[in-house]
Scaffold this active site. Structure first.
Site, mmCIF file in Angstrom:
data_model
loop_
_atom_site.group_PDB
_atom_site.id
_atom_site.type_symbol
_atom_site.label_atom_id
_atom_site.label_comp_id
_atom_site.label_asym_id
_atom_site.label_seq_id
_atom_site.Cartn_x
_atom_site.Cartn_y
_atom_site.Cartn_z
ATOM 1 C CB THR A 98 -8.751 -4.473 -6.951
ATOM 2 O OG1 THR A 98 -8.350 -3.858 -8.177
ATOM 3 C CG2 THR A 98 -8.049 -5.813 -6.799
ATOM 4 C CE LYS A 119 -6.335 -5.168 -10.382
ATOM 5 N NZ LYS A 119 -5.272 -4.471 -11.079
ATOM 6 C CE LYS A 177 -7.577 -2.922 -2.527
ATOM 7 N NZ LYS A 177 -8.158 -2.919 -3.844
HETATM 8 P P1 NAP Z 1 -8.698 6.099 -4.569
HETATM 9 O O1 NAP Z 1 -8.088 7.184 -5.365
HETATM 10 O O2 NAP Z 1 -8.272 5.901 -3.150
HETATM 11 O O3 NAP Z 1 -10.296 6.309 -4.627
HETATM 12 C C1 NAP Z 1 -11.114 5.505 -3.838
HETATM 13 C C2 NAP Z 1 -12.566 5.889 -4.017
HETATM 14 O O4 NAP Z 1 -13.363 5.101 -3.095
HETATM 15 C C3 NAP Z 1 -12.876 7.355 -3.696
HETATM 16 O O5 NAP Z 1 -13.914 7.782 -4.537
HETATM 17 C C4 NAP Z 1 -13.355 7.265 -2.252
HETATM 18 O O6 NAP Z 1 -14.201 8.314 -1.869
HETATM 19 C C5 NAP Z 1 -14.144 5.981 -2.296
HETATM 20 N N1 NAP Z 1 -14.364 5.396 -0.968
HETATM 21 C C6 NAP Z 1 -13.430 4.914 -0.125
HETATM 22 N N2 NAP Z 1 -14.013 4.439 1.000
HETATM 23 C C7 NAP Z 1 -15.337 4.639 0.845
HETATM 24 C C8 NAP Z 1 -16.483 4.351 1.647
HETATM 25 N N3 NAP Z 1 -16.361 3.733 2.832
HETATM 26 N N4 NAP Z 1 -17.697 4.680 1.173
HETATM 27 C C9 NAP Z 1 -17.831 5.289 -0.034
HETATM 28 N N5 NAP Z 1 -16.793 5.594 -0.851
HETATM 29 C C10 NAP Z 1 -15.564 5.258 -0.413
HETATM 30 O O7 NAP Z 1 -8.498 4.672 -5.265
HETATM 31 P P2 NAP Z 1 -8.178 4.366 -6.810
HETATM 32 O O8 NAP Z 1 -6.695 4.402 -6.987
HETATM 33 O O9 NAP Z 1 -9.073 5.173 -7.670
HETATM 34 O O10 NAP Z 1 -8.623 2.835 -6.875
HETATM 35 C C11 NAP Z 1 -9.988 2.446 -6.968
HETATM 36 C C12 NAP Z 1 -10.044 0.938 -7.137
HETATM 37 O O11 NAP Z 1 -9.359 0.581 -8.351
HETATM 38 C C13 NAP Z 1 -9.359 0.142 -6.011
HETATM 39 O O12 NAP Z 1 -10.073 -1.041 -5.768
HETATM 40 C C14 NAP Z 1 -7.984 -0.168 -6.596
HETATM 41 O O13 NAP Z 1 -7.422 -1.329 -6.001
HETATM 42 C C15 NAP Z 1 -8.324 -0.363 -8.068
HETATM 43 N N6 NAP Z 1 -7.234 -0.096 -9.015
HETATM 44 C C16 NAP Z 1 -6.426 0.989 -8.843
HETATM 45 C C17 NAP Z 1 -5.390 1.212 -9.760
HETATM 46 C C18 NAP Z 1 -4.450 2.381 -9.590
HETATM 47 O O14 NAP Z 1 -3.366 2.362 -10.219
HETATM 48 N N7 NAP Z 1 -4.772 3.403 -8.807
HETATM 49 C C19 NAP Z 1 -5.225 0.358 -10.857
HETATM 50 C C20 NAP Z 1 -6.106 -0.713 -11.032
HETATM 51 C C21 NAP Z 1 -7.113 -0.929 -10.097
HETATM 52 P P3 NAP Z 1 -13.609 9.621 -1.105
HETATM 53 O O15 NAP Z 1 -13.198 10.552 -2.201
HETATM 54 O O16 NAP Z 1 -14.741 10.085 -0.295
HETATM 55 O O17 NAP Z 1 -12.445 9.148 -0.253
#
Ligand code: NAP
Length: 294
Positions: free
Chosen positions: A94, A170, A239
């Site tokens: 997102t 989204k 965010k």
């Molecule tokens: P998350 O668990 O916080 O995972 C984030 C990922 O991004 C991790 O692999 C992290 O790597 C990586 N990352 C963060 N900063 C980085 C950087 N500067 N350089 C390279 N890699 C980086 O987040 P998530 O819940 O999976 O969400 C991922 C996306 O999907 C987001 O945009 C979120 O808004 C969207 N989303 C989430 C949900 C939900 O329910 N969780 C639902 C729909 C959409 P590290 O492991 O190294 O930190």
């Protein structure tokens, strides 16, 4: 298909596992080493660098936010510099409408294809391959991604040939979800302080007027006062409201409710809510009312 998968967080880990299970050749990369281990055991190839995940027909990014996507895509040996001509970058994070526009232009200049395909559904839904995918990009590129979308989600909704449209849809959806959470928080605080059983109240609502999954999921979390472990962390929710307001500003669309939600997230983060689920804004009304037991 030969697919690279970058970002093995709450969402990405389950999504990459589903692609593997469906027989795709998946190369995985994560900034912090270790999260790829379980996937390697199930047949994924490990990428030591972003570039190593960009050698196939498609590379998927599922990263936290704009900053993460910018560094993975635009840094030296990033996606733009290493994806071959004609290959597709599918951005499922997102992210802002503005970054989606920048990605569209940069990939076009590099002779690559770009599809924005953000998703609805929490990590358990992602792991079950039941996401709703909002996809936009050139028709040939979206069509080429269909076999992947069929594995990752229960349904993909094409919303046009301009990638930024998917990102705006989204963000608007998450604005609506946050609005539901805030409204539920206020209503549950009201009846809870009056001594009415919160769970029975919620049961009444979700079996009559409000039968949508969002009311059940988030109402349950608020009634249980259970916001850990975070499936979707509060800083990510903050965010999304910030990005909604940025898009609204560009389009000159006043969104007073989004402004209120922005303050709610700020209050939650200011009170130490970084590690909580975003639905924890739903506890603020009870706190304001002096009626919170957590
Ligand atoms: P998350 O668990 O916080 O995972 C984030 C990922 O991004 C991790 O692999 C992290 O790597 C990586 N990352 C963060 N900063 C980085 C950087 N500067 N350089 C390279 N890699 C980086 O987040 P998530 O819940 O999976 O969400 C991922 C996306 O999907 C987001 O945009 C979120 O808004 C969207 N989303 C989430 C949900 C939900 O329910 N969780 C639902 C729909 C959409 P590290 O492991 O190294 O930190």
């Amino acid at each position: 298909m030969k697919v690279g998968f970058i970002g093995l967080g709450h969402m990405g880990a389950g999504m990459a596992a589903n692609l593997l299970r469906a027989g795709h050749e998946v190369t995985v990369y994560n900034r912090t080493a270790g999260k790829e281990r379980a996937l390697i055991e199930h047949g994924a190839r490990a990428a030591a660098h972003v570039a190593d995940a960009c050698r196939g027909e498609v590379v998927i990014t599922m990263l936290a936010d704009d900053g993460a996507v910018e560094s993975v895509v635009f840094d030296d040996n990033g996606v733009i510099g290493t994806l071959r001509e004609g290959a597709i970058h599918v951005s499922m994070s997102t992210i802002s409408v503005a970054l989606s526009e920048r990605l569209t232009a940069a990939h076009a200049t590099a002779g690559q294809r770009f599809v924005a395909a953000p998703v609805f559904g929490r990590p358990d839904v992602a792991a079950a391959g039941q996401l709703f995918i909002v996809a936009a990009g050139a028709k040939d590129a979206v069509d080429a991604c269909r076999p992947l979308f069929d594995v990752l989600g229960q349904k993909a909704f094409p919303v046009g040939e301009t990638p930024r449209a998917a990102n705006l849809v989204k963000l608007s959806g998450n604005f609506l979800l946050a609005s539901v959470i805030e409204a539920l928080g206020e209503a549950i605080a009201l009846v809870g302080k009056a001594g009415i059983d919160r769970h029975r109240y919620l049961d009444l609502l979700t079996s009559t007027l409000f039968t949508a999954p969002a009311y059940e999921t988030y109402g349950g979390m608020i009634a249980d006062e259970k916001f850990e472990p975070a499936g979707f962390a509060a800083p990510l929710g903050h965010k999304d409201i910030r990005l909604t307001l940025a898009a609204a500003e560009d389009l000159r669309v006043p969104m007073p409710l989004a402004s209120l939600l922005h303050d709610r997230f700020l209050a939650l983060l200011a009170q130490g809510g970084e590690a909580l689920d975003w639905s924890a804004i739903g506890q603020l009304a009870a706190k304001d009312a002096g009626h919170y037991s957590g």
